[in-house]
Design a protein around this motif. Structure first.
Motif, mmCIF file in Angstrom:
data_model
loop_
_atom_site.group_PDB
_atom_site.id
_atom_site.type_symbol
_atom_site.label_atom_id
_atom_site.label_comp_id
_atom_site.label_asym_id
_atom_site.label_seq_id
_atom_site.Cartn_x
_atom_site.Cartn_y
_atom_site.Cartn_z
ATOM 1 N N ILE A 190 0.718 -1.173 -0.035
ATOM 2 C CA ILE A 190 0.428 0.154 0.450
ATOM 3 C C ILE A 190 1.195 1.567 -0.147
ATOM 4 N N ARG A 191 0.092 2.299 0.065
ATOM 5 C CA ARG A 191 1.533 3.556 -0.101
ATOM 6 C C ARG A 191 0.767 4.565 0.720
ATOM 7 N N MET A 192 1.654 4.905 1.871
ATOM 8 C CA MET A 192 1.142 6.037 2.605
ATOM 9 C C MET A 192 1.831 7.143 2.595
ATOM 10 N N SER A 193 0.730 8.367 2.140
ATOM 11 C CA SER A 193 1.696 9.526 1.896
ATOM 12 C C SER A 193 2.131 10.098 3.141
ATOM 13 N N PHE A 194 3.423 11.093 3.670
ATOM 14 C CA PHE A 194 3.580 11.279 4.913
ATOM 15 C C PHE A 194 3.446 13.060 4.764
ATOM 16 N N ALA A 195 3.056 13.008 3.534
ATOM 17 C CA ALA A 195 2.806 15.068 3.390
ATOM 18 C C ALA A 195 1.868 15.186 4.464
ATOM 19 N N THR A 196 1.891 14.925 5.984
ATOM 20 C CA THR A 196 0.793 15.370 6.595
ATOM 21 C C THR A 196 1.211 15.424 8.084
ATOM 22 N N SER A 197 0.388 15.638 9.013
ATOM 23 C CA SER A 197 1.458 16.474 10.489
ATOM 24 C C SER A 197 1.534 15.083 10.902
#
Ligand code: PLP
Length: 393
Positions: free
Chosen positions: A368-375
């Motif tokens: 799966i892909r998880m973006s860490f463009a988040t806090s």
């Protein structure tokens, strides 16, 4: 009404599908934590916005001339390539486009004839196979063996044939979150030595590299021969948080760039005129925001991968570039009663209210892909929810 075969063959973007489903849940009042975003959570730096505003005030509202990019934008692209990639290009070798996406589409349209083969390393960015097929090419996926998603030179050499017209190289990788270093890039270039093909080097995330892979090495630098046969693609989208501005650029052999400019002049007439002044500021102005944001992404990536590895049935490498973790979650399929990553993401959205992107979209149904463009807070809250469903390792 009959649709063209080309249009029928194109599937809607899977990354957008998850975002849409998550948005529906949110509208229904559900508190969904999203890891789907392929865009920075930071805003565009103010000097870039001011440059575009000033361009509007100055009346730069007509067609951009030439359509392939205003002279100051092409000069800024040349300056960026020289400063950050040690690549010398003449403005005649440069095109400014509507995002990186248009640059790639124009290049495929300029090079592919029906049946031409394109070597595409797996996992790949979602739009690559769609664009290749749209322009008549045949996708030849190159699948990594084992846990390391980086391809070895031997695997590339085995996959290339006399019909290979293009080799797609994307480092740092979306979705893989890994990056090739100089030695690995040179070894792949050597494995393809003497082949009559063009390399598409997608370097959208060249400024987002971490740890011992923080030095970017452009494919076109591997040798004078490959410089002559490589198109280097980039955009202001990720590095400068400008996804909505739709500003990309490419540089390479003048005859290919000219063919791309011709297609562009009859399809889009190029990137938005006043926005190109923002590109000039982004590529030549103060760059301090780039390092600050890179550091923030690095910390988040390290933290997210560490927490993922503490979940049952999840294995994740520490990212060395871009802003994605790409964990293997296949060991948890049986426990959840699913058979692939699309099923996994559905169950997680339903039970944990966490939005993920299935690896199927990138050619790998085990991941799966998880973006860490988040806090950091959102990262921790999302992982806590995953832990409730999956349990601890
Ligand atoms: N190439 C890769 C690897 C990407 O991740 C993206 C964006 O997600 C693009 C190209 C397209 O970038 P843009 O938004 O500038 O069109």
């Amino acid at each position: 009404m009959k649709l063209s075969e080309r249009a029928q063959a194109m599937t809607p973007s899977a990354t957008l599908a998850v975002a849409t489903k998550a948005a529906e849940l949110k509208r229904a009042g559900v508190n969904v934590i999203g890891f789907g975003a392929g865009e920075p959570d930071f805003g565009t730096p103010l000097p870039i916005i001011d440059a575009a505003k000033a361009a509007l005030d100055a009346g730069h509202t007509g067609y951009a001339k030439p359509s392939s990019g205003i002279p100051s934008a092409k000069a800024a692209v040349c300056e960026k390539f020289k400063r950050e990639n040690s690549l010398s290009y003449d403005p005649s070798q440069v095109i400014v486009t509507l995002g990186g996406k248009e640059a790639l589409a124009l290049a495929f349209s300029a090079l592919l004839d029906p049946g031409d083969e394109v070597l595409l390393p797996v996992p790949y960015w979602v739009s690559f196979p769609e664009q290749i097929q749209f322009f008549g090419g045949r996708v030849v996926p190159v699948v990594p063996k084992g846990d390391d998603l980086r391809l070895s030179p031997g695997q590339i050499a085995d996959a290339v044939t006399d019909r290979t017209r293009v080799f797609v190289f994307n480092s740092p990788s979306n979705p893989g979150g890994f990056a090739y270093n100089e030695d690995e890039t040179r070894a792949i270039a050597n494995a393809l030595k003497g082949r009559d093909l063009i390399v598409f080097s997608d370097e959208m995330y060249d400024q987002l590299r971490f740890g011992d892979r923080s030095e970017h090495f452009s494919f076109a630098r591997t040798s004078p021969e490959w410089y002559e046969r490589t198109i280097t693609f980039n955009a202001t989208s990720k590095t400068h948080a400008m996804t909505g501005w739709r500003l990309g650029y490419a540089a390479g052999p003048a005859n290919i760039i000219k063919a791309m400019c011709n297609v562009q002049s009859h399809t889009t007439s190029g990137a938005v005129h006043f926005a190109q002044y923002g590109l000039v500021e982004a590529l030549t102005g103060d760059q301090s925001h780039v390092a600050e944001r890179r550091d923030a992404f690095e910390k988040r990536g390290r933290h997210l991968s560490k927490r993922l590895n503490a979940l049952k049935g999840v294995r994740c490498s520490e990212p060395s570039g871009a802003f994605y973790c790409f964990p293997d979650v296949s060991a948890s399929f049986a426990g959840l009663g699913v058979s692939d990553s699309a099923g996994f993401c559905e169950v997680i959205l339903e039970k944990a209210h966490v939005a993920l992107v299935p690896g199927d979209a990138f050619g790998m149904h085990t991941h799966i892909r998880m973006s860490f463009a988040t806090s950091m807070e959102q990262i921790d809250a999302g992982i806590d929810r995953l832990e409730n469903v999956l349990g601890r390792a």
